[in-house]
Design a protein around this motif. Sequence first.
Motif, mmCIF file in Angstrom:
data_model
loop_
_atom_site.group_PDB
_atom_site.id
_atom_site.type_symbol
_atom_site.label_atom_id
_atom_site.label_comp_id
_atom_site.label_asym_id
_atom_site.label_seq_id
_atom_site.Cartn_x
_atom_site.Cartn_y
_atom_site.Cartn_z
ATOM 1 N N ARG A 99 -8.154 0.638 4.598
ATOM 2 C CA ARG A 99 -9.040 -0.475 4.237
ATOM 3 C C ARG A 99 -8.303 -1.478 3.372
ATOM 4 O O ARG A 99 -7.461 -1.110 2.556
ATOM 5 N N ILE A 100 -8.677 -2.757 3.526
ATOM 6 C CA ILE A 100 -8.177 -3.764 2.597
ATOM 7 C C ILE A 100 -9.025 -3.663 1.336
ATOM 8 O O ILE A 100 -10.244 -3.831 1.384
ATOM 9 N N VAL A 101 -8.366 -3.328 0.197
ATOM 10 C CA VAL A 101 -9.147 -3.149 -1.029
ATOM 11 C C VAL A 101 -8.966 -4.321 -1.999
ATOM 12 O O VAL A 101 -9.709 -4.452 -2.963
ATOM 13 N N MET A 102 -7.968 -5.148 -1.734
ATOM 14 C CA MET A 102 -7.724 -6.262 -2.637
ATOM 15 C C MET A 102 -6.953 -7.327 -1.886
ATOM 16 O O MET A 102 -6.159 -7.008 -1.005
ATOM 17 N N GLN A 103 -7.213 -8.564 -2.213
ATOM 18 C CA GLN A 103 -6.405 -9.623 -1.616
ATOM 19 C C GLN A 103 -6.345 -10.818 -2.543
ATOM 20 O O GLN A 103 -7.169 -10.968 -3.438
ATOM 21 N N TYR A 135 -2.167 -8.667 0.677
ATOM 22 C CA TYR A 135 -3.289 -7.748 0.855
ATOM 23 C C TYR A 135 -2.862 -6.368 0.394
ATOM 24 O O TYR A 135 -1.721 -5.957 0.624
ATOM 25 N N LEU A 168 -3.605 -2.466 0.998
ATOM 26 C CA LEU A 168 -4.235 -1.571 1.966
ATOM 27 C C LEU A 168 -4.311 -0.174 1.354
ATOM 28 O O LEU A 168 -3.317 0.342 0.829
ATOM 29 N N GLU A 169 -5.496 0.434 1.404
ATOM 30 C CA GLU A 169 -5.650 1.813 0.928
ATOM 31 C C GLU A 169 -6.507 2.573 1.923
ATOM 32 O O GLU A 169 -7.608 2.127 2.258
ATOM 33 N N ASN A 170 -6.020 3.720 2.368
ATOM 34 C CA ASN A 170 -6.768 4.546 3.334
ATOM 35 C C ASN A 170 -7.323 3.736 4.497
ATOM 36 O O ASN A 170 -8.473 3.914 4.900
ATOM 37 N N ARG A 201 -4.525 -3.533 -11.949
ATOM 38 C CA ARG A 201 -4.592 -2.381 -11.053
ATOM 39 C C ARG A 201 -3.347 -2.303 -10.167
ATOM 40 O O ARG A 201 -2.786 -1.231 -9.941
ATOM 41 N N GLY A 250 0.849 -1.195 0.000
ATOM 42 C CA GLY A 250 0.000 0.000 0.000
ATOM 43 C C GLY A 250 0.873 1.228 0.000
ATOM 44 O O GLY A 250 2.069 1.156 0.295
ATOM 45 N N ALA A 306 -1.152 4.534 4.144
ATOM 46 C CA ALA A 306 -2.314 3.669 3.938
ATOM 47 C C ALA A 306 -2.722 2.955 5.217
ATOM 48 O O ALA A 306 -3.826 2.434 5.322
#
Lengths: 235, 289
Positions: A212-216, A206, A208-210, A227, A35, A39
């Motif tokens: 939050r976990i946005v992708m894993q 994982y 992490l953005e802001n 992305r 991230g 993040a």
Amino acid sequence: MTLEVRELDLYYGDAQALDKVSLSAAAGSVVAIVGANGAGKSSLIRAIAGIETPRAGSVRFKGEEITGLPSYRICDRGIGQVAEGRQVFPTLTVRENLEMGALLKRARPRLAATLEEVYALFPRLRERAGQAAGTLSGGEQQMLAIGRCLMGQPELVMLDEPSLGLAPTVVQEVFQIVRQLNERGITIVLVEQNVAASLKLAARAYVLENGRIVMQGTGAELLADDRVRQAYLGL
Amino acid sequence: MPLDFYLNATLSGALTGLVYGLMALGLSVIFGVVRVVNFAHGEMMTAAMYVAILLAAALGLDPLVAMFPIGALMFVAGYLLQRTLINPFIVRPEHTQFMLMVAVAIILVNAQLLIFGPNARNVQVEYALDSYAIGEIIIDKVRVYAALAALAVAAALFAFFRFTLTGKAIRACADNHLGAQVVGLNVKQLYAITFGIGAACVGAAGCMLLLLVDVTPVQGPGYTLLAFIIVIVGGMGSLTGALVAGLVIGVSEALGGLLILPSAKSMATFAILILVLLFRPEGLLGRRA
């Protein structure tokens, strides 16, 4: 699962640093967390380690609830940490720094034997045993931070940006060591700005953005994801 | 005035200064690690001195013997004070810490007034009037004993910080607070031990000082200030610095009293403080920030 984090919320005052973060690490695996700066990667590690107290959510280690325990108790359960910026004790000698890692109940009786193991892994530290840690180079300090963490005989090691600010050859060495630790059966949680290298190493990763976990997914999956390639690998 | 007159004063000032140094060492240890200024330092020492007076009256204990049980007692008191009262204030702004410690100091002074009354008291040891003569120089036996005891305690303290795991862990906390948490040191516990050690130091110093001066309940703030000045002159957080500065201040008091006026001995102390703040603000042995 060795480590299971469920819906962890962390605040600094009114500012939310982690928002319902969930992740898990299987025994003996490498888990990467990637991230951007800010993040919440370091916040996540600190919350798991008990240095920050989460507002909600739970952290379980080997099936036991450890949420809200003080950091020294969590360390004593077997969760070691190599913190961002290495955090060595600059005026203490290399040897004294290493001893400080072994004051946990779980590690104290085997202090002398563990010290030999760490010296065997990092011969450089033996050479510099009597030198103040503040006089070491960045790479040597990182070795010391990792060695000090191993003195506590951890089952899980969380590394926060271990390659930050190091010369490219030293970075390779650090990743080599992380791989070695994992081969010894230690579960690894790796936070790295070197996204490509850490995803290659990771069984699970994982994004992490802001807070939050946005992708894993598996390391390979994320490495192939457009992305991720665009945002973190510049491809 | 003849030269040996000055030599006498210098030497006896230096010996007293070593006891001052030990007193300041306690303050320096607490500040260097816990980062709280113990504004009740002199008051705590006064309390220890009254205990020594009681032990001398009840059991005939020499203060230099009484310093062991009193040091232990002060350790426990300091440990508990940190654990219960001071610990919640560690993360609060400095002025609230200041108010807390001043409150502790005021309570101590008034409790001592209530229990012991306002009159000066002292302990008479058998060797109070004995002295050593080296040529023209005559030195009080009590001063030599007190100084040697101060050196011994200081040496024990240095050894503790250098060679024991607990001592190293305390230094580690002072070095890098986050690092200490990262490796799993029990920082709260180590802080309490540190405060206990600082209190034990000043308690022992009080026993030694009791051989040299009278005690009154209202003397506390003066000694707190003196310890504070010594720590600043020696360098914040430097243990050797505190001892060296104690020596300097002891000598300056003696010579200032001799050269100017006995009542003006503190003038020399403050002059040194101002000079140090002007020309070497990090203190004699302090590290530059």
